[in-house]
Design a protein around this motif. Structure first.
Motif, mmCIF file in Angstrom:
data_model
loop_
_atom_site.group_PDB
_atom_site.id
_atom_site.type_symbol
_atom_site.label_atom_id
_atom_site.label_comp_id
_atom_site.label_asym_id
_atom_site.label_seq_id
_atom_site.Cartn_x
_atom_site.Cartn_y
_atom_site.Cartn_z
ATOM 1 N N UNK A 1 1.084 -1.093 0.137
ATOM 2 C CA UNK A 1 -0.129 -0.034 0.006
ATOM 3 C C UNK A 1 1.062 1.333 -0.124
ATOM 4 N N UNK A 2 0.197 2.332 -0.449
ATOM 5 C CA UNK A 2 1.149 3.690 -0.240
ATOM 6 C C UNK A 2 1.789 3.849 0.932
ATOM 7 N N UNK A 3 1.391 3.392 2.017
ATOM 8 C CA UNK A 3 1.969 3.664 3.375
ATOM 9 C C UNK A 3 3.317 2.839 3.394
ATOM 10 N N UNK A 4 3.255 1.569 2.729
ATOM 11 C CA UNK A 4 4.666 1.035 2.746
ATOM 12 C C UNK A 4 5.668 1.429 1.927
ATOM 13 N N UNK A 5 5.171 2.146 0.781
ATOM 14 C CA UNK A 5 5.997 2.609 -0.293
ATOM 15 C C UNK A 5 6.339 4.122 0.119
ATOM 16 N N UNK A 6 5.760 4.860 0.814
ATOM 17 C CA UNK A 6 6.038 6.232 1.233
ATOM 18 C C UNK A 6 7.620 6.535 1.721
ATOM 19 N N UNK A 7 8.021 5.618 2.569
ATOM 20 C CA UNK A 7 9.520 5.923 3.031
ATOM 21 C C UNK A 7 10.467 6.119 2.007
ATOM 22 N N UNK A 8 10.139 5.227 0.924
ATOM 23 C CA UNK A 8 11.170 5.219 -0.265
ATOM 24 C C UNK A 8 11.143 6.840 -0.803
ATOM 25 N N UNK A 9 9.840 6.999 -1.126
ATOM 26 C CA UNK A 9 9.646 8.515 -1.571
ATOM 27 C C UNK A 9 10.228 9.696 -0.682
ATOM 28 N N UNK A 10 10.076 9.390 0.627
ATOM 29 C CA UNK A 10 10.692 10.428 1.476
ATOM 30 C C UNK A 10 12.228 10.403 1.762
ATOM 31 N N UNK A 11 12.701 9.163 1.558
ATOM 32 C CA UNK A 11 14.031 8.855 1.923
ATOM 33 C C UNK A 11 15.125 9.017 0.728
ATOM 34 N N UNK A 12 14.791 8.865 -0.403
ATOM 35 C CA UNK A 12 15.461 8.702 -1.585
ATOM 36 C C UNK A 12 15.585 10.055 -2.274
#
Length: 295
Positions: A249-260
């Motif tokens: 889900x978006x919540x599981x992917x969001x850290x990639x978007x925030x951290x890269x």
């Protein structure tokens, strides 16, 4: 189209690979890492479509799976992230690939992120498809998605998980309700997806050791895995792919978007966990467009 298959020797075992296209074409080759842990290359076979653009596409079966060496008798602690990172390095060296893009799907994306945080010199672009940044987030998302299943399906899943009878036909049937919603919405599943499903059933060694009995009951060695705090080390341009109905889900992917730092994210509106199957042409066009600037 040129196609070459072979084996890379690895620690006394063999890693099967297939190269579609010409590695010396002058275009950046794409290496595809399948999911699981414990799947095979079959269900991500569609990425070979990208070879039509002149870009070589490398598929491989991770050791323990598919056409690579199977090890059903080893201790569960044999199967580690470090093992599969070393295998990927070995394959790149065996194929004498200097520069490359890496696409990892599901567990393959987790492996791809682990590869990228080490900042290997040859990695020029990364595609993380349908992957969570931590298994804690994955499990939280799975719990939420399970709560939306029919009550009788929820009850069946919980009953067998509590009793330790997750190998029963009734449990598998209930799990299929989840899979049809959040893993592959094309039903019946295409032949290449079914080949992977059958392969896992025939030898679930890696899947059970690292994941667990199902996608949403994670009790294997990966259950505490996270890469969130290491994501700033990924310096190459990165494409994130997920589906609107994805178990990732978006919540599981969001850290990639925030951290890269250099990242873009494409959500496929008609897909769950397999946009490369569910919206094949659109997914290939997305990946091709992302890779085009790299040659």
């Amino acid at each position: 189209m040129q196609v070459r298959e072979g084996y890379a020797e690895f620690r006394g075992y063999r890693t099967w690979f297939r190269v579609t296209g010409d590695l010396n074409s002058g275009r950046l080759p794409l290496i595809v890492a399948h999911g699981g842990p414990g799947c095979t290359h079959d269900y991500v076979d569609s990425f070979k479509d990208l070879a039509a653009t002149g870009r070589a596409v490398v598929h491989y079966d991770q050791v323990g799976n598919g056409r690579s060496t199977h090890l059903p008798g080893v201790s569960p602690d044999f199967w580690t992230v470090a093992l599969f990172l070393a295998e990927l390095d070995n394959l790149i060296e065996h194929l004498e690939i200097s520069d490359y893009a890496l696409l990892g799907q599901s567990w393959g994306g987790m492996l791809g992120a682990e590869h990228a945080v080490r900042q290997p010199a040859g990695l020029k672009a990364l595609i993380i498809a349908n992957s969570p940044a931590s298994m804690a987030l994955w499990s939280e998302a799975a719990d939420e998605l399970r709560q939306a299943l029919p009550r009788e399906v929820q009850a069946t899943l919980l009953r067998h998980e509590t009793a330790g009878t997750t190998d029963s036909a009734e449990y598998h049937a209930a799990a299929e309700v989840f899979y049809a919603r959040h893993v592959c919405r094309v039903q019946p599943v295409p032949a290449e997806v079914e080949r992977t499903n059958v392969a896992i059933e025939e030898d679930p060694t890696v899947y059970h050791a690292m994941n667990g009995p199902t996608e949403f009951h994670v009790i294997g060695s990966m259950r505490h895995w996270s890469i969130i705090d290491r994501l700033p080390r990924i310096l190459v341009p990165t494409l994130l792919i997920s589906g609107r109905f994805d178990e990732a889900t978006p919540a599981t992917v969001q850290p990639f978007a925030d951290g890269i730092s250099d990242v873009r994210w494409q959500i496929f509106e008609q897909s769950s966990h397999m946009p490369h199957v569910e919206e094949r042409e659109a997914c290939m066009a997305c990946v091709d467009g992302f890779l085009a600037p790299f040659g």
